[in-house]
Design a protein around this motif. Sequence first.
Motif, PDB file in Angstrom:
ATOM      1  N   ASP A  41      47.781  11.338  44.621  1.00 28.76           N
ATOM      2  CA  ASP A  41      47.702   9.965  44.962  1.00 28.76           C
ATOM      3  C   ASP A  41      47.848   9.055  43.577  1.00 28.76           C
ATOM      4  OD1 ASP A  41      46.971  10.285  47.401  1.00 28.76           O
ATOM      5  OD2 ASP A  41      44.900  10.282  47.080  1.00 28.76           O
ATOM      6  N   MET A  42      47.612   9.561  42.234  1.00 33.32           N
ATOM      7  CA  MET A  42      47.775   8.760  41.016  1.00 33.32           C
ATOM      8  C   MET A  42      49.125   8.684  40.784  1.00 33.32           C
ATOM      9  SD  MET A  42      46.716   9.677  37.350  1.00 33.32           S
ATOM     10  CE  MET A  42      48.026  10.926  37.137  1.00 33.32           C
ATOM     11  N   LEU A  43      50.169   9.603  41.172  1.00 32.49           N
ATOM     12  CA  LEU A  43      51.701   9.617  40.616  1.00 32.49           C
ATOM     13  C   LEU A  43      52.024   8.649  41.965  1.00 32.49           C
ATOM     14  CD1 LEU A  43      52.343  13.112  39.848  1.00 32.49           C
ATOM     15  CD2 LEU A  43      52.153  11.445  38.220  1.00 32.49           C
ATOM     16  N   LEU A  44      51.775   8.621  42.939  1.00 34.59           N
ATOM     17  CA  LEU A  44      52.269   7.843  44.126  1.00 34.59           C
ATOM     18  C   LEU A  44      52.061   6.415  43.592  1.00 34.59           C
ATOM     19  CD1 LEU A  44      51.110   9.574  47.552  1.00 34.59           C
ATOM     20  CD2 LEU A  44      53.445   9.317  46.670  1.00 34.59           C
ATOM     21  N   LYS A  45      50.958   6.188  43.152  1.00 30.34           N
ATOM     22  CA  LYS A  45      50.406   4.617  42.754  1.00 30.34           C
ATOM     23  C   LYS A  45      51.289   4.471  41.466  1.00 30.34           C
ATOM     24  CE  LYS A  45      45.751   4.689  44.436  1.00 30.34           C
ATOM     25  NZ  LYS A  45      44.477   4.604  43.962  1.00 30.34           N
ATOM     26  N   LEU A  46      51.698   5.077  40.620  1.00 29.46           N
ATOM     27  CA  LEU A  46      52.553   5.020  39.575  1.00 29.46           C
ATOM     28  C   LEU A  46      53.886   4.672  39.850  1.00 29.46           C
ATOM     29  CD1 LEU A  46      51.178   7.510  36.838  1.00 29.46           C
ATOM     30  CD2 LEU A  46      50.734   5.037  36.853  1.00 29.46           C
ATOM     31  N   PHE A  47      54.638   5.550  40.968  1.00 30.99           N
ATOM     32  CA  PHE A  47      55.853   5.293  41.026  1.00 30.99           C
ATOM     33  C   PHE A  47      55.730   3.982  42.165  1.00 30.99           C
ATOM     34  CE2 PHE A  47      57.018   9.967  40.996  1.00 30.99           C
ATOM     35  CZ  PHE A  47      58.306   9.800  40.754  1.00 30.99           C
ATOM     36  N   ALA A  48      55.048   3.693  42.914  1.00 27.04           N
ATOM     37  CA  ALA A  48      54.886   2.410  43.675  1.00 27.04           C
ATOM     38  C   ALA A  48      54.993   1.417  42.455  1.00 27.04           C
ATOM     39  CB  ALA A  48      53.794   2.416  44.595  1.00 27.04           C
ATOM     40  N   LYS A  49      54.111   1.245  41.454  1.00 28.89           N
ATOM     41  CA  LYS A  49      54.428   0.267  40.463  1.00 28.89           C
ATOM     42  C   LYS A  49      55.555  -0.170  39.720  1.00 28.89           C
ATOM     43  CE  LYS A  49      49.392   0.019  39.278  1.00 28.89           C
ATOM     44  NZ  LYS A  49      48.110   0.349  38.142  1.00 28.89           N
ATOM     45  N   ALA A  50      56.348   1.071  39.512  1.00 24.74           N
ATOM     46  CA  ALA A  50      57.352   1.295  38.524  1.00 24.74           C
ATOM     47  C   ALA A  50      58.566   0.486  39.619  1.00 24.74           C
ATOM     48  CB  ALA A  50      57.627   2.697  38.157  1.00 24.74           C
ATOM     49  N   LEU A  51      58.428   0.964  40.763  1.00 30.48           N
ATOM     50  CA  LEU A  51      59.596   0.658  41.782  1.00 30.48           C
ATOM     51  C   LEU A  51      59.438  -0.670  42.175  1.00 30.48           C
ATOM     52  CD1 LEU A  51      59.267   4.048  44.115  1.00 30.48           C
ATOM     53  CD2 LEU A  51      61.452   3.246  42.634  1.00 30.48           C
ATOM     54  N   HIS A  52      58.164  -1.315  42.413  1.00 30.73           N
ATOM     55  CA  HIS A  52      58.298  -2.787  42.535  1.00 30.73           C
ATOM     56  C   HIS A  52      58.559  -3.561  41.556  1.00 30.73           C
ATOM     57  CE1 HIS A  52      55.022  -1.927  46.265  1.00 30.73           C
ATOM     58  NE2 HIS A  52      56.244  -2.441  46.824  1.00 30.73           N
ATOM     59  N   ALA A  53      58.140  -3.140  40.288  1.00 32.06           N
ATOM     60  CA  ALA A  53      58.415  -3.818  39.019  1.00 32.06           C
ATOM     61  C   ALA A  53      60.173  -3.868  38.824  1.00 32.06           C
ATOM     62  CB  ALA A  53      57.865  -3.129  37.829  1.00 32.06           C
ATOM     63  N   SER A  54      60.705  -2.840  39.345  1.00 30.74           N
ATOM     64  CA  SER A  54      62.163  -2.686  39.182  1.00 30.74           C
ATOM     65  C   SER A  54      63.017  -3.269  40.311  1.00 30.74           C
ATOM     66  CB  SER A  54      62.570  -1.195  38.864  1.00 30.74           C
ATOM     67  OG  SER A  54      63.924  -1.208  38.518  1.00 30.74           O
ATOM     68  N   PHE A  55      62.412  -3.034  41.599  1.00 32.17           N
ATOM     69  CA  PHE A  55      63.113  -3.602  42.772  1.00 32.17           C
ATOM     70  C   PHE A  55      62.019  -4.515  43.376  1.00 32.17           C
ATOM     71  CE2 PHE A  55      64.693   0.835  41.985  1.00 32.17           C
ATOM     72  CZ  PHE A  55      66.163   0.621  41.953  1.00 32.17           C
ATOM     73  N   HIS A  56      62.358  -5.714  43.108  1.00 32.30           N
ATOM     74  CA  HIS A  56      60.909  -6.672  43.381  1.00 32.30           C
ATOM     75  C   HIS A  56      61.196  -6.696  44.920  1.00 32.30           C
ATOM     76  CE1 HIS A  56      60.842  -7.695  39.239  1.00 32.30           C
ATOM     77  NE2 HIS A  56      62.051  -7.805  39.315  1.00 32.30           N
ATOM     78  N   HIS A  57      62.298  -6.583  45.806  1.00 32.90           N
ATOM     79  CA  HIS A  57      62.287  -6.825  47.061  1.00 32.90           C
ATOM     80  C   HIS A  57      61.835  -5.746  48.139  1.00 32.90           C
ATOM     81  CE1 HIS A  57      65.972  -4.920  45.989  1.00 32.90           C
ATOM     82  NE2 HIS A  57      66.314  -4.766  47.411  1.00 32.90           N
ATOM     83  N   VAL A  58      61.649  -4.597  47.605  1.00 31.23           N
ATOM     84  CA  VAL A  58      61.864  -3.373  48.459  1.00 31.23           C
ATOM     85  C   VAL A  58      60.319  -3.039  49.111  1.00 31.23           C
ATOM     86  CG1 VAL A  58      63.785  -2.038  47.086  1.00 31.23           C
ATOM     87  CG2 VAL A  58      61.202  -1.715  46.456  1.00 31.23           C
ATOM     88  N   ILE A  59      60.129  -2.448  50.202  1.00 32.65           N
ATOM     89  CA  ILE A  59      59.102  -1.883  50.700  1.00 32.65           C
ATOM     90  C   ILE A  59      58.876  -0.503  50.379  1.00 32.65           C
ATOM     91  CG2 ILE A  59      57.840  -1.361  53.021  1.00 32.65           C
ATOM     92  CD1 ILE A  59      59.854  -3.603  54.211  1.00 32.65           C
ATOM     93  N   VAL A  60      57.869  -0.015  49.542  1.00 32.63           N
ATOM     94  CA  VAL A  60      57.450   1.194  49.183  1.00 32.63           C
ATOM     95  C   VAL A  60      56.509   1.837  49.820  1.00 32.63           C
ATOM     96  CG1 VAL A  60      56.912   2.883  47.134  1.00 32.63           C
ATOM     97  CG2 VAL A  60      58.275   0.682  46.747  1.00 32.63           C
ATOM     98  N   THR A  61      56.717   3.119  50.701  1.00 32.73           N
ATOM     99  CA  THR A  61      55.986   3.952  51.556  1.00 32.73           C
ATOM    100  C   THR A  61      55.613   5.245  50.975  1.00 32.73           C
ATOM    101  OG1 THR A  61      56.865   2.658  53.633  1.00 32.73           O
ATOM    102  CG2 THR A  61      55.511   4.792  53.696  1.00 32.73           C
ATOM    103  N   ALA A  62      54.345   5.568  50.846  1.00 32.99           N
ATOM    104  CA  ALA A  62      54.048   6.932  50.361  1.00 32.99           C
ATOM    105  C   ALA A  62      53.568   7.892  51.231  1.00 32.99           C
ATOM    106  CB  ALA A  62      52.674   6.640  49.328  1.00 32.99           C
ATOM    107  N   ALA A  63      53.759   9.216  50.764  1.00 29.47           N
ATOM    108  CA  ALA A  63      53.286  10.158  51.810  1.00 29.47           C
ATOM    109  C   ALA A  63      53.054  11.593  51.025  1.00 29.47           C
ATOM    110  CB  ALA A  63      54.609  10.803  52.845  1.00 29.47           C
ATOM    111  N   THR A  64      51.907  12.079  51.418  1.00 26.59           N
ATOM    112  CA  THR A  64      51.234  13.139  50.449  1.00 26.59           C
ATOM    113  C   THR A  64      51.786  14.579  50.744  1.00 26.59           C
ATOM    114  OG1 THR A  64      49.487  13.143  51.897  1.00 26.59           O
ATOM    115  CG2 THR A  64      49.255  11.669  49.923  1.00 26.59           C
ATOM    116  N   SER A  65      52.661  14.727  51.904  1.00 22.72           N
ATOM    117  CA  SER A  65      52.862  15.978  52.497  1.00 22.72           C
ATOM    118  C   SER A  65      54.422  15.934  53.197  1.00 22.72           C
ATOM    119  CB  SER A  65      51.893  16.801  53.257  1.00 22.72           C
ATOM    120  OG  SER A  65      51.724  15.950  54.428  1.00 22.72           O
ATOM    121  N   ALA A  66      54.946  17.054  53.397  1.00 24.26           N
ATOM    122  CA  ALA A  66      56.102  17.051  54.054  1.00 24.26           C
ATOM    123  C   ALA A  66      55.778  16.587  55.549  1.00 24.26           C
ATOM    124  CB  ALA A  66      56.667  18.340  53.829  1.00 24.26           C
ATOM    125  N   GLU A  67      54.806  17.006  56.045  1.00 25.73           N
ATOM    126  CA  GLU A  67      54.536  16.706  57.346  1.00 25.73           C
ATOM    127  C   GLU A  67      54.163  15.348  57.561  1.00 25.73           C
ATOM    128  OE1 GLU A  67      51.259  17.819  61.011  1.00 25.73           O
ATOM    129  OE2 GLU A  67      50.833  18.373  59.036  1.00 25.73           O
TER     130      GLU A  67
END
Length: 298
Positions: free
Chosen positions: A125-151
Amino acid sequence: EGSKWFTHEELDSFKCEAIERIRRRHAQQQLVPSGTGRVVPMQMVQRTGSGRALFTDPALGCNEEDNDDEDEAPADTTRRAQIAPAAATAGPSHVPFGLSASDERRIQRALLSEIRNILVVDPHDMLLKLFAKALHASFHHVIVTAATSAEEALRRIAAAKVVFPQSEGGATHGFDIIIVEERLQLFQRHRRGAGSNRRDQQTAGDDQKQRQIPASGSALIGQITGEQQRTSESVGNKKRPRCSLLVGVSAHIQLDGDKLSQAGADLVWGKPPPPFDDELKLKILRALLSKRGKPMYF
């Protein structure tokens, strides 16, 4: 006779320029410690709550003293301070990589149209949050969705394909970019071990379904790559489909990098990932345009 009105491309350009002006006026960036020895830029938006229309925003004001140099200035104050001495002597506004102002506008339009939503798959979860912050800061307009498993990732992809169908310009797998951690199996095994008694009671049909779920990031990427290839083959010589860009990620890049590339990853990153700066954004955009068979004018 020439047209008395603007073309669609010119109107899109004006809209992108207006959004960027308003964003720069009302947004500031703050460096937030990530806990891993790095800092992540986080967008801090100031809201006035006035409720007035965007076209009345002072950022859209223009007079004889305004020029495109202001529009081309970098968004964050740190970079502005770094280039201030050079700008004072050189005169022209700063444009990344030495590109012209027109190329910079083309890049911004392409980023808005080609990258609309991103899926990040990581068991932590921590890495998902870090990725989301970095992506939102770089791509201000995008929707970021997270998943914790392949399923869960497959469920997210199935849902996104319904919300953003290809017939309406959606990507082949619902997301324009899919970022996948290689080592998902250890996390899944840990979760299955916690519920081993329930696992023993599953039916044969459930076992078959479980075997169909990719056990690793490279397996998930390989499955998506195969589906994209079949979609491209079904289209034939027609316009290429809007394929998703696949990014493989691993903290053990020396061990997992080749595996991710061979599975079909378009880009491979280590952990922590590279800084989401202008250079990386341009690399991502070029890889995406190339995969979709679209021309690059920059």
